[in-house]
Design a protein around this motif. Structure first.
Motif, PDB file in Angstrom:
ATOM      1  N   VAL A 168      78.609 -64.717  12.740  1.00 32.95           N
ATOM      2  CA  VAL A 168      78.747 -63.275  12.968  1.00 32.95           C
ATOM      3  C   VAL A 168      78.069 -62.493  11.855  1.00 32.95           C
ATOM      4  O   VAL A 168      77.354 -61.524  12.097  1.00 32.95           O
ATOM      5  CB  VAL A 168      80.241 -62.895  13.062  1.00 32.95           C
ATOM      6  N   SER A 169      78.291 -62.933  10.610  1.00 34.59           N
ATOM      7  CA  SER A 169      77.685 -62.240   9.473  1.00 34.59           C
ATOM      8  C   SER A 169      76.163 -62.264   9.562  1.00 34.59           C
ATOM      9  O   SER A 169      75.495 -61.247   9.338  1.00 34.59           O
ATOM     10  CB  SER A 169      78.154 -62.899   8.169  1.00 34.59           C
ATOM     11  N   MET A 170      75.599 -63.431   9.908  1.00 39.71           N
ATOM     12  CA  MET A 170      74.154 -63.546  10.024  1.00 39.71           C
ATOM     13  C   MET A 170      73.627 -62.652  11.140  1.00 39.71           C
ATOM     14  O   MET A 170      72.642 -61.917  10.968  1.00 39.71           O
ATOM     15  CB  MET A 170      73.779 -65.008  10.275  1.00 39.71           C
ATOM     16  N   ARG A 171      74.264 -62.710  12.293  1.00 34.59           N
ATOM     17  CA  ARG A 171      73.795 -61.897  13.429  1.00 34.59           C
ATOM     18  C   ARG A 171      73.882 -60.403  13.114  1.00 34.59           C
ATOM     19  O   ARG A 171      72.983 -59.634  13.449  1.00 34.59           O
ATOM     20  CB  ARG A 171      74.622 -62.218  14.675  1.00 34.59           C
ATOM     21  N   GLU A 172      75.001 -59.993  12.483  1.00 31.54           N
ATOM     22  CA  GLU A 172      75.169 -58.581  12.175  1.00 31.54           C
ATOM     23  C   GLU A 172      74.121 -58.094  11.182  1.00 31.54           C
ATOM     24  O   GLU A 172      73.602 -56.990  11.302  1.00 31.54           O
ATOM     25  CB  GLU A 172      76.577 -58.335  11.617  1.00 31.54           C
ATOM     26  N   ARG A 173      73.816 -58.927  10.198  1.00 30.34           N
ATOM     27  CA  ARG A 173      72.791 -58.549   9.220  1.00 30.34           C
ATOM     28  C   ARG A 173      71.444 -58.303   9.913  1.00 30.34           C
ATOM     29  O   ARG A 173      70.756 -57.316   9.656  1.00 30.34           O
ATOM     30  CB  ARG A 173      72.640 -59.641   8.161  1.00 30.34           C
ATOM     31  N   VAL A 174      71.067 -59.252  10.787  1.00 30.88           N
ATOM     32  CA  VAL A 174      69.766 -59.145  11.461  1.00 30.88           C
ATOM     33  C   VAL A 174      69.755 -57.955  12.413  1.00 30.88           C
ATOM     34  O   VAL A 174      68.791 -57.182  12.462  1.00 30.88           O
ATOM     35  CB  VAL A 174      69.450 -60.459  12.207  1.00 30.88           C
ATOM     36  N   HIS A 175      70.841 -57.808  13.171  1.00 33.81           N
ATOM     37  CA  HIS A 175      70.904 -56.693  14.125  1.00 33.81           C
ATOM     38  C   HIS A 175      70.839 -55.350  13.406  1.00 33.81           C
ATOM     39  O   HIS A 175      70.232 -54.397  13.902  1.00 33.81           O
ATOM     40  CB  HIS A 175      72.198 -56.800  14.935  1.00 33.81           C
ATOM     41  N   PHE A 176      71.454 -55.272  12.234  1.00 34.45           N
ATOM     42  CA  PHE A 176      71.507 -54.014  11.488  1.00 34.45           C
ATOM     43  C   PHE A 176      70.125 -53.513  11.112  1.00 34.45           C
ATOM     44  O   PHE A 176      69.896 -52.297  11.042  1.00 34.45           O
ATOM     45  CB  PHE A 176      72.367 -54.206  10.244  1.00 34.45           C
ATOM     46  N   THR A 186      62.551 -69.627   9.675  1.00 29.62           N
ATOM     47  CA  THR A 186      63.093 -70.762  10.412  1.00 29.62           C
ATOM     48  C   THR A 186      63.749 -71.724   9.422  1.00 29.62           C
ATOM     49  O   THR A 186      63.149 -72.084   8.416  1.00 29.62           O
ATOM     50  CB  THR A 186      61.991 -71.511  11.182  1.00 29.62           C
ATOM     51  N   VAL A 187      64.996 -72.087   9.696  1.00 27.11           N
ATOM     52  CA  VAL A 187      65.721 -73.085   8.896  1.00 27.11           C
ATOM     53  C   VAL A 187      66.168 -74.191   9.843  1.00 27.11           C
ATOM     54  O   VAL A 187      66.871 -73.913  10.817  1.00 27.11           O
ATOM     55  CB  VAL A 187      66.938 -72.469   8.184  1.00 27.11           C
ATOM     56  N   ILE A 220      70.470 -64.964   4.782  1.00 29.50           N
ATOM     57  CA  ILE A 220      70.486 -65.907   5.900  1.00 29.50           C
ATOM     58  C   ILE A 220      70.030 -67.284   5.443  1.00 29.50           C
ATOM     59  O   ILE A 220      70.556 -68.307   5.896  1.00 29.50           O
ATOM     60  CB  ILE A 220      69.621 -65.373   7.055  1.00 29.50           C
ATOM     61  N   VAL A 221      69.052 -67.331   4.530  1.00 29.56           N
ATOM     62  CA  VAL A 221      68.665 -68.624   3.949  1.00 29.56           C
ATOM     63  C   VAL A 221      69.859 -69.235   3.228  1.00 29.56           C
ATOM     64  O   VAL A 221      70.167 -70.432   3.385  1.00 29.56           O
ATOM     65  CB  VAL A 221      67.475 -68.439   2.982  1.00 29.56           C
ATOM     66  N   GLN A 222      70.576 -68.432   2.431  1.00 27.23           N
ATOM     67  CA  GLN A 222      71.755 -68.930   1.725  1.00 27.23           C
ATOM     68  C   GLN A 222      72.777 -69.500   2.697  1.00 27.23           C
ATOM     69  O   GLN A 222      73.254 -70.629   2.542  1.00 27.23           O
ATOM     70  CB  GLN A 222      72.404 -67.798   0.918  1.00 27.23           C
ATOM     71  N   GLU A 223      73.151 -68.714   3.714  1.00 29.68           N
ATOM     72  CA  GLU A 223      74.191 -69.136   4.651  1.00 29.68           C
ATOM     73  C   GLU A 223      73.764 -70.353   5.448  1.00 29.68           C
ATOM     74  O   GLU A 223      74.552 -71.280   5.664  1.00 29.68           O
ATOM     75  CB  GLU A 223      74.533 -67.975   5.597  1.00 29.68           C
ATOM     76  N   SER A 224      72.515 -70.379   5.882  1.00 27.22           N
ATOM     77  CA  SER A 224      72.023 -71.505   6.685  1.00 27.22           C
ATOM     78  C   SER A 224      72.030 -72.802   5.884  1.00 27.22           C
ATOM     79  O   SER A 224      72.461 -73.849   6.387  1.00 27.22           O
ATOM     80  CB  SER A 224      70.609 -71.205   7.196  1.00 27.22           C
TER      81      SER A 224
END
Length: 490
Positions: A455-463, A433-434, A402-406
């Motif tokens: 979507v990728s970020m949300r799915e990772r966190v939800h998983f 927090t970013v 998520i740090v990478q994507e953000s």
């Protein structure tokens, strides 16, 4: 991307609102999802490797023979039912519908059995209550009027209490001879309009009309029951997906009456389309990532390797005469080799940050921020406090990605040259927090544009059981907040 696909499949398996498990030939649990584990009153881990008779002895006595029969014969058991108490809800009789199928290896050997379990208690009780109410109603109907004495009329009255539209039509003219009152809320037209000529044909969506009419005609002429999906247009312009189940009555192979049910399946269709779209976008992202790696290999590593090969060939064919010249040329070759080593290391680190396993989450995130800032002229302010040294690997990789994507989104979309990354934690959770003060975006309008990343970020966190929020306003910057719970130490 294959790893993410695997996680997505695992996520679907684990969060499905039905029970799923796989037993080996000794009836030991090999896989089980959260739903079924919770029904049994134990964790997923507490099931693995244990026999079904050890976990749920009261239920196993009734199902073990069925399971062994499936493994011996290879024939599945479909929609069986059992009534029992469960550890999760003691002293409450629940009704479970189960289906068992043999798990067969590539060599054709039965290696276990897969199980699907559904709690149908509410449905069964509702059915029983409906049967009881219907029986009571039939008694009153028989007393009050002979008009409702036939089973066809009783069925009609029962169907009219549902949201499915029962109908009957002439097979030659296609004119409705009966339409249930559910048709009014179904499409919004008065019931009387349904009996008009070509009403049904005219309300079929123009893009589906030719297919629907052709399929309807050919299927009815074969005098076989059929069902199909198509779209209709409601009175307010809404497009409704319809599943139509049709029964054909014929005489001597000539159809004379069509009867059926229309059901609104719009929500199901929209969900299927959303899953299909997401799958397509995930494949597209995978291909884009492969293309990026290919370009990196071709444009960077390949050219440097070619340069190194040229220099080595030159040295072999025309070696320097002096020791000083040899030393200079070797230093030049070593410099190229060192650059290649660094490039390969960076590319490998992007694909899988192995440093997480060795130096921990905090140091790995700081290292990534420093590397990104150095290569892209981006000022990143990194702060941290209280992050445990030992963080589960799935949590670490999630936070890191998520740090990478953000930060990549900051580079691509923010229009500013600085960002802040804050990583905090304690024994119960990790918080990330970013933020940036860039152009921002409207999440409701731009989600398709940035959708795959979000979507990728949300799915990772939800998983991993966490939650994520994204706050952004045009010209007001963007803030990504992530909270992930940590397992309680034993």
């Amino acid at each position: 991307m294959e790893v993410e696909d695997g996680k997505l499949l695992k996520h679907v398996y684990q969060t499905a609102p039905i029970g799923l498990c796989v037993l080996d030939t000794e009836l030991r649990y090999r896989y089980i999802n959260y739903w079924l584990a919770s029904i049994n009153g134990l964790s997923v881990e507490a099931h693995l490797g244990r026999r079904i008779s050890d976990v749920i002895p009261d239920v196993s006595a009734g199902v073990e023979s069925l399971l062994r029969r499936v493994m011996v014969t290879g024939e599945p058991v479909v929609d069986g039912a059992v009534e029992a108490e469960t550890p999760a809800m003691p002293h409450q009789k629940r009704i479970f519908q189960h289906s068992y199928d043999a798990v067969i290896s590539e060599e054709g050997i039965v290696v276990g059995v897969s199980c699907v379990v559904r709690d149908i208690t509410s449905r069964k009780r509702a059915e029983d209550a409906l049967v009881e109410a219907n029986n009571h109603l039939e008694g009153r109907i028989r007393v009050r009027t002979e008009k409702l004495a036939t089973s066809e009329e009783r069925l009609r009255r029962l169907l009219e209490s549902t949201d499915v539209v029962p109908w009957e039509a002439d097979a030659k003219t296609w004119l409705f001879t009966y339409v249930g009152p559910q048709a009014v809320p179904f499409l919004g037209y008065p019931l009387v309009q349904w009996y008009e000529k070509d009403f049904w044909i005219d309300r079929i969506h123009p893009e589906d009309r030719d297919f629907a009419l052709d399929y309807y005609l050919r299927s009815s002429l074969r005098c076989e029951d059929f069902d199909f999906d198509y779209r209709m247009v409601a009175s307010d312009g809404r497009v409704i997906w319809v599943h139509n189940v049709v029964s054909v009555d014929d005489t001597g192979g000539i159809p004379h009456t069509l009867r059926g049910f229309m059901a609104n399946i719009t929500e199901r269709k929209l969900a299927q389309d959303a899953v299909q779209e997401l799958s397509g976008r995930l494949i597209e992202a995978q291909e884009n990532e492969r293309g990026r790696i290919a370009r990196e290999l071709h444009d960077n590593l390949s050219q440097k390797l070619a340069l190194l090969a040229v220099e080595l060939e030159r040295t072999s064919q025309d070696p320097p005469e002096s020791a000083k010249a040899i030393s200079q040329r070797m230093r030049k070759l070593l410099a190229v080799a060192d650059e290649l080593s660094t490039d390969v290391h960076n590319l490998s680190h992007e694909l899988h940050p192995s440093s997480l396993e060795h130096i921990g989450l905090t140091v790995a995130v700081r290292s990534f921020c420093n590397t990104l800032a150095e290569h892209h002229n981006l000022r990143i302010e990194f702060s941290h406090h209280g992050v445990p040294e030992a963080v589960p690997s799935d949590v670490s990789i999630c936070i890191y990605r998520i740090v990478q994507e953000s930060l990549r989104n900051v580079l691509k979309h923010s229009g500013v040259a600085e960002a802040q990354v804050a990583l905090f934690g304690d024994r119960s959770e990790i918080r990330l927090t970013v933020t940036d003060k860039g152009v921002g975006f409207n999440p409701s309008l731009d989600q398709h544009k940035l959708g795959l990343g979000l979507v990728s970020m949300r799915e990772r966190v939800h998983f991993i059981g966490g939650n994520m929020s994204i706050k952004s306003d045009p010209s007001g910057g963007t803030r990504v907040d992530v909270r992930v719970p940590l397992p309680t130490p034993i």
